[in-house]
Design an enzyme around this catalytic site. Structure first.
Site, mmCIF file in Angstrom:
data_model
loop_
_atom_site.group_PDB
_atom_site.id
_atom_site.type_symbol
_atom_site.label_atom_id
_atom_site.label_comp_id
_atom_site.label_asym_id
_atom_site.label_seq_id
_atom_site.Cartn_x
_atom_site.Cartn_y
_atom_site.Cartn_z
ATOM 1 N N ASP A 135 0.786 -1.231 0.000
ATOM 2 C CA ASP A 135 0.000 0.000 0.000
ATOM 3 C C ASP A 135 0.825 1.292 0.000
ATOM 4 O O ASP A 135 0.629 2.156 -0.838
ATOM 5 C CB ASP A 135 -0.978 -0.017 1.197
ATOM 6 C CG ASP A 135 -2.125 0.951 1.007
ATOM 7 O OD1 ASP A 135 -2.465 1.220 -0.150
ATOM 8 O OD2 ASP A 135 -2.677 1.433 1.999
ATOM 9 N N ASN A 156 -14.808 -0.044 -12.064
ATOM 10 C CA ASN A 156 -14.803 0.642 -10.761
ATOM 11 C C ASN A 156 -13.386 0.918 -10.267
ATOM 12 O O ASN A 156 -13.183 1.328 -9.135
ATOM 13 C CB ASN A 156 -15.571 -0.174 -9.718
ATOM 14 C CG ASN A 156 -14.987 -1.565 -9.512
ATOM 15 O OD1 ASN A 156 -13.957 -1.913 -10.076
ATOM 16 N ND2 ASN A 156 -15.654 -2.371 -8.703
ATOM 17 N N CYS A 209 -21.581 -0.456 -11.297
ATOM 18 C CA CYS A 209 -20.828 0.323 -10.308
ATOM 19 C C CYS A 209 -20.939 1.819 -10.589
ATOM 20 O O CYS A 209 -21.046 2.631 -9.661
ATOM 21 C CB CYS A 209 -19.363 -0.109 -10.263
ATOM 22 S SG CYS A 209 -18.535 -0.092 -11.848
ATOM 23 N N CYS A 258 -19.417 0.289 -4.809
ATOM 24 C CA CYS A 258 -19.072 -0.132 -6.171
ATOM 25 C C CYS A 258 -18.507 -1.551 -6.206
ATOM 26 O O CYS A 258 -18.390 -2.146 -7.273
ATOM 27 C CB CYS A 258 -18.125 0.865 -6.838
ATOM 28 S SG CYS A 258 -16.577 1.118 -5.973
ATOM 29 N N ARG A 310 -5.842 7.729 10.684
ATOM 30 C CA ARG A 310 -6.106 9.168 10.606
ATOM 31 C C ARG A 310 -6.560 9.741 11.940
ATOM 32 O O ARG A 310 -6.939 10.909 12.025
ATOM 33 C CB ARG A 310 -7.178 9.450 9.534
ATOM 34 C CG ARG A 310 -6.795 8.984 8.163
ATOM 35 C CD ARG A 310 -5.600 9.728 7.628
ATOM 36 N NE ARG A 310 -5.981 10.974 6.988
ATOM 37 C CZ ARG A 310 -5.108 11.851 6.490
ATOM 38 N NH1 ARG A 310 -3.814 11.621 6.595
ATOM 39 N NH2 ARG A 310 -5.519 12.940 5.905
HETATM 40 FE FE1 SF4 Z 1 -17.288 -4.077 -14.179
HETATM 41 FE FE2 SF4 Z 1 -19.923 -4.222 -13.650
HETATM 42 FE FE3 SF4 Z 1 -18.107 -4.915 -11.798
HETATM 43 FE FE4 SF4 Z 1 -18.396 -2.351 -12.487
HETATM 44 S S1 SF4 Z 1 -19.944 -3.621 -11.482
HETATM 45 S S2 SF4 Z 1 -16.456 -3.450 -12.200
HETATM 46 S S3 SF4 Z 1 -18.840 -2.523 -14.666
HETATM 47 S S4 SF4 Z 1 -18.485 -5.920 -13.782
HETATM 48 FE FE1 SF4 Z 2 -15.905 5.677 -4.173
HETATM 49 FE FE2 SF4 Z 2 -18.064 4.522 -3.089
HETATM 50 FE FE3 SF4 Z 2 -18.205 5.646 -5.504
HETATM 51 FE FE4 SF4 Z 2 -16.866 3.377 -5.172
HETATM 52 S S1 SF4 Z 2 -19.092 3.684 -4.892
HETATM 53 S S2 SF4 Z 2 -16.182 5.163 -6.325
HETATM 54 S S3 SF4 Z 2 -15.962 3.674 -3.131
HETATM 55 S S4 SF4 Z 2 -17.844 6.687 -3.577
#
Ligand code: SF4
Ligand code: SF4
Length: 398
Positions: A135, A156, A209, A258, A310
């Site tokens: 990281d 995502n 996502c 996501c 943090r």
């Molecule tokens: Fe890909 Fe769908 Fe997963 Fe998003 S939610 S990363 S578009 S497979």
């Molecule tokens: Fe960031 Fe949440 Fe959006 Fe994913 S779903 S990009 S973690 S705000």
């Protein structure tokens, strides 16, 4: 074979022995093809500020270990059967990202990679130079994982593995060892899932996502704006940006949205690392408790997790906003004292939460704080109470 050479199959076996189920090896060559995308990320102001600031060093393993010949990328799954069966306890509970439900992954992965490094030295009966990356290393961990064949990048922006989806922590060992190629038969014999093919377009037409992201931080496929991502914002110090407070919902730390909606995560296997055993109090913290606990007590509770780095103030700030979002009248008595807190981000968050919960009956408190407030931004955030203080007096007298 020279003493400084080892087969990839042997590396895989050693990795399994130290509890690293997904491992891939690749030459420690630079990845200059990623530079334009990375530089754009910085130039457009989409970086979180937590990343290493020099783009060129993020794609150059040799900068980190001159003479490096190979990189060993690992992915450690953090969702276990206990994670999936955990239930929300009663009460006004917040929500944290799954990756902090157990022990801090930096420590867990670092321990395992150190052990792997020792096993490599023993296996070749010689000194092996290694650098451990978890990281905080400059190296772009997802790019290293893709290069080593652990998975692919989804829309995502997460690294997705065939076996465990994106619920994995990434790490790597850079080494001056030469790692000879693994044949297909050997790969099958060790663990075929460790060699997930590189699906460059595994998302296909899916956009789940992008649609589900509460803030629009996924601007377009593969393009993440960290500055509006709740995962980053919950960790950033200072005032929580007003446009994203309602979207925060009950989140106290991180955001899994996501990943939760991703079909690749619905079919993923579970890990079995005991150090990631979840605690319900970490998964769903009692929000008013977070306000009542001292800094020391909060850190005692969360200090062993990846959500402690943090400090306590961001937890309290996020709890104030979450309580505002939940419109929890019972929390007013716990929120009001924060109007007098020495930290401006807590005073402004308290004023914001009170306005959401019950402006009529709390504006007198906020008005009183507004009169004494010296910080310009915080005073502006409290101004709603001053604008209606006459109403408050009426409400009290009536
Ligand atoms: Fe890909 Fe769908 Fe997963 Fe998003 S939610 S990363 S578009 S497979
Ligand atoms: Fe960031 Fe949440 Fe959006 Fe994913 S779903 S990009 S973690 S705000």
């Amino acid at each position: 074979m020279t003493p400084t050479s080892i087969t990839a199959l042997r590396v895989h076996q050693l990795a399994q022995e130290v509890g690293l189920p997904l491992v891939g090896c690749a030459p420690a060559s630079a990845m200059p093809e990623l530079l334009p995308t990375l530089e754009l990320y910085y130039a457009q102001g989409r970086a979180s500020g937590f990343e290493h600031p020099v783009a060129s060093e993020r794609v150059a393993p040799q900068e980190l270990l001159p003479g490096a010949r190979a990189l060993i990328a690992v992915a450690l799954p953090y969702r276990t059967s206990e994670t999936t069966s955990i239930r929300r306890p009663k009460g006004q509970r917040g929500l944290t990202s799954t990756y902090i439900w157990g022990e801090d992954y930096h420590r867990v992965l670092h321990d395992k990679l150190t052990l792997l490094s020792e096993r490599l030295s023993q296996a070749v009966k010689g000194d092996v130079r290694t650098v451990t990356c978890v990281d905080t290393s400059p190296l772009l961990d997802r790019a290293v994982a893709v290069k080593a064949g652990l998975g692919w990048i989804g829309k995502n922006s997460c690294l997705i593995t065939e076996a465990y989806g994106s619920w994995v922590f990434l790490g790597a060992l850079l080494t001056d060892l030469e790692i000879t190629e693994m044949t297909e038969t050997e790969a099958f014999a060790s663990d075929a899932s460790a060699l997930a093919p590189l699906h460059l377009d595994a998302c296909g037409d899916c956009t789940l996502c992008l649609t589900a992201c509460p803030t629009g931080a996924l601007r377009e496929p593969y393009v993440l704006d960290s500055q509006s991502c709740l995962s980053y914002l919950t960790q950033a110090k200072g005032t929580f940006p007003e446009p994203y407070r309602a979207a925060l919902g009950k989140r106290l730390w991180g955001c899994d949205t996501c990943q939760t909606v991703c079909p690749h995560n619905k079919v993923s296997l579970l890990g079995d690392e005991p150090r990631f055993a979840p605690a319900a109090e970490l998964a769903y913290p009692e929000l008013r408790d977070v306000l009542r606990l001292s800094r020391r007590a909060l850190m005692k509770r969360y200090g062993h997790t990846a959500g402690a780095w943090r400090g306590a103030t961001v937890w309290k700030r996020n709890a104030l906003i979450a309580l505002g979002n939940m419109r929890d009248h019972a929390a007013v008595e716990d929120i009001v004292p924060y109007l007098e807190d020495p930290r401006p981000e807590l005073r402004s968050s308290a004023a914001w939460a009170l306005e959401r919960i019950d402006p009529m009956h709390t504006r007198e408190f906020v008005y009183s704080a507004w009169q004494k407030e010296l910080d310009k931004q915080t005073k502006a955030e409290m101004a709603w109470a001053a604008a209606h203080v006459g109403d408050a007096t009426t409400a009290r007298d009536g």
